[in-house]
Design a protein around this motif. Sequence first.
Motif, PDB file in Angstrom:
ATOM      1  N   GLN A  57      11.209  12.479  -1.895  1.00  0.00           N
ATOM      2  CA  GLN A  57      12.030  11.399  -1.338  1.00  0.00           C
ATOM      3  C   GLN A  57      11.215  10.547  -0.370  1.00  0.00           C
ATOM      4  OE1 GLN A  57      15.139  13.930   0.184  1.00  0.00           O
ATOM      5  NE2 GLN A  57      16.527  13.444  -1.520  1.00  0.00           N
ATOM      6  N   GLN A  58      10.365  11.201   0.432  1.00  0.00           N
ATOM      7  CA  GLN A  58       9.501  10.439   1.345  1.00  0.00           C
ATOM      8  C   GLN A  58       8.557   9.522   0.566  1.00  0.00           C
ATOM      9  OE1 GLN A  58       7.683  12.566   4.716  1.00  0.00           O
ATOM     10  NE2 GLN A  58       9.098  14.238   4.349  1.00  0.00           N
ATOM     11  N   GLN A  59       8.049  10.028  -0.560  1.00  0.00           N
ATOM     12  CA  GLN A  59       7.154   9.202  -1.360  1.00  0.00           C
ATOM     13  C   GLN A  59       7.902   8.016  -1.952  1.00  0.00           C
ATOM     14  OE1 GLN A  59       4.402   7.753  -1.717  1.00  0.00           O
ATOM     15  NE2 GLN A  59       3.262   9.647  -2.079  1.00  0.00           N
ATOM     16  N   ARG A  60       9.163   8.209  -2.308  1.00  0.00           N
ATOM     17  CA  ARG A  60       9.979   7.101  -2.807  1.00  0.00           C
ATOM     18  C   ARG A  60      10.205   6.043  -1.721  1.00  0.00           C
ATOM     19  NH1 ARG A  60      13.130   8.590  -7.556  1.00  0.00           N
ATOM     20  NH2 ARG A  60      12.648  10.744  -8.117  1.00  0.00           N
ATOM     21  N   VAL A  61      10.380   6.491  -0.485  1.00  0.00           N
ATOM     22  CA  VAL A  61      10.535   5.550   0.634  1.00  0.00           C
ATOM     23  C   VAL A  61       9.258   4.732   0.796  1.00  0.00           C
ATOM     24  CG1 VAL A  61      10.869   5.313   3.131  1.00  0.00           C
ATOM     25  CG2 VAL A  61      12.199   7.009   1.856  1.00  0.00           C
ATOM     26  N   ALA A  62       8.102   5.418   0.741  1.00  0.00           N
ATOM     27  CA  ALA A  62       6.818   4.717   0.860  1.00  0.00           C
ATOM     28  C   ALA A  62       6.640   3.698  -0.268  1.00  0.00           C
ATOM     29  CB  ALA A  62       5.672   5.735   0.851  1.00  0.00           C
ATOM     30  N   MET A  76       0.843  -1.207   0.000  1.00  0.00           N
ATOM     31  CA  MET A  76       0.000   0.000   0.000  1.00  0.00           C
ATOM     32  C   MET A  76       0.874   1.253   0.000  1.00  0.00           C
ATOM     33  SD  MET A  76      -3.388  -0.326   0.029  1.00  0.00           S
ATOM     34  CE  MET A  76      -3.820   1.276   0.682  1.00  0.00           C
ATOM     35  N   VAL A  77       0.476   2.238  -0.814  1.00  0.00           N
ATOM     36  CA  VAL A  77       1.136   3.552  -0.815  1.00  0.00           C
ATOM     37  C   VAL A  77       0.041   4.605  -0.662  1.00  0.00           C
ATOM     38  CG1 VAL A  77       2.668   5.139  -2.032  1.00  0.00           C
ATOM     39  CG2 VAL A  77       2.907   2.676  -2.386  1.00  0.00           C
ATOM     40  N   PHE A  78       0.183   5.449   0.383  1.00  0.00           N
ATOM     41  CA  PHE A  78      -0.821   6.469   0.674  1.00  0.00           C
ATOM     42  C   PHE A  78      -0.317   7.860   0.307  1.00  0.00           C
ATOM     43  CE2 PHE A  78      -1.515   2.986   3.687  1.00  0.00           C
ATOM     44  CZ  PHE A  78      -2.858   2.731   3.516  1.00  0.00           C
ATOM     45  N   GLN A  79      -1.253   8.813   0.243  1.00  0.00           N
ATOM     46  CA  GLN A  79      -0.879  10.198  -0.063  1.00  0.00           C
ATOM     47  C   GLN A  79      -0.010  10.800   1.036  1.00  0.00           C
ATOM     48  OE1 GLN A  79      -4.108  12.791  -1.233  1.00  0.00           O
ATOM     49  NE2 GLN A  79      -3.006  14.620  -0.643  1.00  0.00           N
TER      50      GLN A  79
END
Length: 374
Positions: free
Chosen positions: A143-148, A84-87
């Motif tokens: 970068q945070q979204q890439r981690v998620a 799962m990837v959230f906003q």
Amino acid sequence: MSQTDILVSFQGVQKTYDGENLVVKDLNLDIRRGEFLTLLGPSGSGKTTSLMMLAGFETPTRGDIVLEGRSLAKLPPHKRDIGMVFQNYALFPHMSVEENVGFPLSVRGLSRAEQRERVAKALDMVRLDGMAQRHPAQLSGGQQQRVALARALVFEPKLVLMDEPLGALDKQLREHMQIEIKHIHESLGVTVVYVTHDQSEALTMSDRIAVFNDGMIQQIDAPEAVYESPQNSFVAHFIGESNALHGRIERIEGQDCAVRLEDGAEVRARAVNVAGAGSRTSLSFRPEKVHLAPASELYPNALPAQVRETIYHGDHVRIRLAVAGNEEFMVKMRFRADRPIPRAGERLEISFAIADCLALDPLDKPVRALAEAS
């Protein structure tokens, strides 16, 4: 398509929160292995609720969801083996990047050595190698979204769900991440179900788009087909930009029809979703398919128009016209230095091909307002 090509199947799924109003109405949807499927629609259309039922965070009121032939009805979220990837990223602030990405592996009891190997591979895939020891607060939004994303992929799930994952990013970074996610999907072959209300995002990233409205899928198709051949007025005006003119069907001529507009003019259109002679219809035109020129063999339909304003956009000019009672009729014209731009108040003719004028169901709701509010 054989059953082995289907990873997920929604079978007569309904969802209500109050026992009266259905948020999702009788959803039947097969999701193919390895595809990038986008659920697109305005707020309240049922797309996010459908995703959350698949994830296990919501329970269907009726119907069933099947993953690889197995009902998910009694399977809790953590046992569905879904990424799962959230906003809002949902990263643990006290954990390093390495610990955040490795969390799904530690829960699954993998050895430290295997965890490190998989985390390093996942961080390299999202181009974050060298940042393993940083904490979320030390990273940019992208970068945070890439981690998620790395955390969702690190345990190699068959299915990844993404709920508006790029909504918090600025336009330029958002467009960059769209391509990044598309490339990762292509390289891994994982099945992705992606929720967004952004039409351009859906067109850019998807193998197929399921357009939701009022708890139902209005159309599911490849991006090109959804844009070029919408099956109803909602889809035509929610996906991209479209002009509408209203009238009545005079007669049906094979795949085409003759339409009498409200100002008395007659045009010929492609009969896509009409009830028959005498019925109301809304015609849909893409701005780039309309020409500022008299009728010709290629573009036999012609209507008088008056220029209201012109807006320069670099590679093209947007021209707002008054046409057959529509004061907001938009045309896109490629900019050329040797071609004069029409001026406000100028009267001219527009022309268009029969195939580029779609006769659809009557447009009673302001679809563009729905799109902008979502």
